[in-house]
Scaffold this motif. Structure first.
Motif, PDB file in Angstrom:
ATOM      1  N   TYR A  84      -1.040  -2.806   5.394  1.00 22.86           N
ATOM      2  CA  TYR A  84      -2.479  -2.665   5.199  1.00 22.86           C
ATOM      3  C   TYR A  84      -2.804  -1.200   5.434  1.00 22.86           C
ATOM      4  CZ  TYR A  84      -2.964  -2.739  10.320  1.00 22.86           C
ATOM      5  OH  TYR A  84      -2.862  -2.469  11.655  1.00 22.86           O
ATOM      6  N   TYR A  91       0.833  -1.197   0.000  1.00 17.99           N
ATOM      7  CA  TYR A  91       0.000   0.000   0.000  1.00 17.99           C
ATOM      8  C   TYR A  91       0.869   1.249   0.000  1.00 17.99           C
ATOM      9  CZ  TYR A  91      -3.992  -2.981   0.709  1.00 17.99           C
ATOM     10  OH  TYR A  91      -4.960  -3.936   0.533  1.00 17.99           O
ATOM     11  N   SER A 127      -8.259  -2.378   5.588  1.00 16.75           N
ATOM     12  CA  SER A 127      -8.040  -3.370   4.523  1.00 16.75           C
ATOM     13  C   SER A 127      -7.627  -4.734   5.057  1.00 16.75           C
ATOM     14  CB  SER A 127      -6.992  -2.861   3.528  1.00 16.75           C
ATOM     15  OG  SER A 127      -5.714  -2.771   4.145  1.00 16.75           O
ATOM     16  N   ALA A 128      -7.221  -4.827   6.318  1.00 16.50           N
ATOM     17  CA  ALA A 128      -6.814  -6.109   6.899  1.00 16.50           C
ATOM     18  C   ALA A 128      -7.992  -6.879   7.483  1.00 16.50           C
ATOM     19  CB  ALA A 128      -5.764  -5.877   7.991  1.00 16.50           C
TER      20      ALA A 128
END
Length: 122
Positions: free
Chosen positions: A94, A63, A113-114
């Motif tokens: 993440y 990311y 996002s995790a």
């Protein structure tokens, strides 16, 4: 005893207190209320940011360190501007995208996002 206390304790004290109470109710009823915040609209404003950040990760294997690095313009909503944080490094990174302030709006909306399943959380 103060003048105000004597005034309220006098023969018309009860009537004055009732008028004061009625005025307080009238002011409260006529005060403009903050408009309700549409979480669906805020989510819709953040969805393109999430897609762009996920796309960056697909292309680069990690990311972005910032929204600017990912080529994502910050979006401002009724809850304020979205904030982005990358956590971790490399393939283990993440991101968290969030907007809002509990003290000002009573809520925060975020995407991590995790987390599974993916989606907006409050």
């Amino acid at each position: 005893m103060s003048l105000a206390t004597m005034h309220l304790a006098g023969p018309f004290g009860h009537a004055i207190r009732r008028v004061h109470f009625a005025l307080c109710l009238a002011v409260a009823a006529c005060s403009p209320q903050a408009p309700a915040i549409s979480l669906e609209a805020v989510k819709a404003a953040g969805d393109p940011m999430v897609r762009a950040l996920m796309g960056y990760e697909q292309t680069h294997g990690h990311y972005a360190a910032s929204l600017q690095e990912a080529g994502v313009a910050p979006v401002v909503t009724e809850l304020g501007a979205f904030q982005y944080e990358r956590r971790g490094e490399g393939a283990d990174s993440y991101f968290v995208l969030f907007v809002g302030d509990y003290t000002r709006h009573g809520q925060v909306l975020f995407w991590n996002s995790a987390m599974e399943p993916q989606g907006w959380l409050t």
